[in-house]
Every structure is written in C-alpha cells, then in structure tokens.
Scaffold this motif. Structure first.
Motif, PDB file in Angstrom:
ATOM      1  N   GLY A   1      -6.218   1.824   4.251  1.00  0.00           N
ATOM      2  CA  GLY A   1      -5.514   1.235   3.114  1.00  0.00           C
ATOM      3  C   GLY A   1      -4.911  -0.121   3.437  1.00  0.00           C
ATOM      4  O   GLY A   1      -4.881  -1.017   2.593  1.00  0.00           O
TER       5      GLY A   1
ATOM      6  N   TYR B   1       0.864  -1.178   0.000  1.00  0.00           N
ATOM      7  CA  TYR B   1       0.000   0.000   0.000  1.00  0.00           C
ATOM      8  C   TYR B   1       0.901   1.228   0.000  1.00  0.00           C
ATOM      9  O   TYR B   1       1.705   1.405   0.912  1.00  0.00           O
TER      10      TYR B   1
ATOM     11  N   TYR C   1       1.202   5.229   0.268  1.00  0.00           N
ATOM     12  CA  TYR C   1       0.411   6.364   0.757  1.00  0.00           C
ATOM     13  C   TYR C   1       1.319   7.494   1.224  1.00  0.00           C
ATOM     14  O   TYR C   1       2.501   7.310   1.510  1.00  0.00           O
TER      15      TYR C   1
ATOM     16  N   TRP D   1      -3.119   5.481   7.556  1.00  0.00           N
ATOM     17  CA  TRP D   1      -2.808   4.318   6.736  1.00  0.00           C
ATOM     18  C   TRP D   1      -3.704   3.124   7.009  1.00  0.00           C
ATOM     19  O   TRP D   1      -3.744   2.184   6.237  1.00  0.00           O
TER      20      TRP D   1
ATOM     21  N   ALA E   1      -5.811  -3.626   1.546  1.00  0.00           N
ATOM     22  CA  ALA E   1      -4.825  -4.568   0.997  1.00  0.00           C
ATOM     23  C   ALA E   1      -5.090  -5.974   1.516  1.00  0.00           C
ATOM     24  O   ALA E   1      -5.019  -6.947   0.754  1.00  0.00           O
TER      25      ALA E   1
END
Length: 175
Positions: free
Chosen positions: A165, A102, A104, A162, A169
């Motif tokens: 996300g 991921y 970010y 985070w 995932a």
C-alpha cells in the motif's frame, strides 16, 4: 520510557485527531486507528531502501519493510517524527516530502498485535552509508521498485503488510 509506553495520536478515518493512547494500547486487538508514517528512500539509481525489522519488534518482526516507519507524538509534525526515526533506526538524514496517505489494518499472527493506521507516506532521496541500529533493524537492502513488486507478489509473507500500500501511494503520486 519504553517505545510501547509512548503516546500516539488517535484519529478519525479522515485523519482528524481524536485523542491519544499508548503505542501498546493502540496496537492491542482489535486496534485503534492512529497516525503513523512510512518512509521510502530512493538512491540515485532509483533503488528503494528496505529494512528487515529486528527480531525484537512487537509487530511483524523479521519482515521486510520500507526504510522506516513510526508514529508521531500527539500534535507532532509527521515530517519531524519521520526524520527523527530515520536517524534513530538507520543513522541517515534526508529531506522528506509527503506523497499520500494509506489507511490499513493488519493483525500480526505471531504477536496478536494489530496495526490500524492512518499512514502518511513520505519519500526522500539518499546517497551514502546506512548505519542501522541492530535493536531496530536486522538487515538492509537496496532494490529496484519493479523487482520489489515481483518479490511482493511471489513471497508476500516475507514483507510487512503495509509495504504494498505504501508503494501504491508513492506510485499514485508519480502520475
């Protein structure tokens, strides 16, 4: 050596290593893309372990996040670094499997520090006591993923930027 002076591995957007920087320098605005990991731990009932980050954290202090996060050193295997941080932060060990990546970027409004990470998402199973280090973790909680998703929708500012996300995932790996 303080954690802020440890080295992280800088990467390109495809994850290719491109150098190194201190944790402090990598998180100084506007941020430098670097390798990181986020661990999701699940108990036998399917609940995910959350930690509330300690007040002394330099980025997103007191926000709720996944079991643990961190940075491997340059060239260090991600799973090795993640296992070490699980022990340091929570006093636990678990077999970990990478389920996705991921990418970010997020600025912490309180500290001005920036997360810009190529984040390897790791998943493991754990049953047993959690012994958090109070210098790292303020609180822990086990929560069902559906309940966590609802909390994230209702109170996004209580959570690390985070986390959604990382959960995405993991969910993508379940398909």
């Amino acid at each position: 050596m303080s954690r802020e002076q440890q080295l992280v591995e800088l990467v390109a957007t495809d994850g290719t290593a491109s150098g190194s920087a201190t944790v402090e320098d990598a998180h100084r605005a506007p941020g430098r893309l670097h390798r990181a990991f986020s661990v999701l731990l699940f108990d036998p009932d399917g609940r995910v372990l959350l930690q509330q980050r300690a007040a002394v954290k330099t980025r997103f202090a007191l926000r709720w996040a996944n079991a643990c996060c961190g940075h491997p050193g340059p060239g260090e295997p991600v799973v090795v670094a993640a296992a070490r941080r699980l022990d340091e932060e929570l006093g636990v060990s678990a077999s970990l499997e990478e389920v996705g990546v991921y990418l970010y970027q997020a600025a912490d409004p309180d500290s001005g520090r920036v997360e810009f990470e190529y984040d390897h998402v790791l998943v493991g199973a754990y049953a047993g006591p959690v012994r958090p280090d109070p210098a790292e973790v303020a609180e822990t909680d086990w929560v069902l993923p559906a309940e966590l998703e609802e909390r994230l929708r209702r109170f996004p500012d209580f959570y690390a930027p985070w986390l959604a996300g990382v959960l995405d995932a993991w969910r993508s790996s379940q398909r």
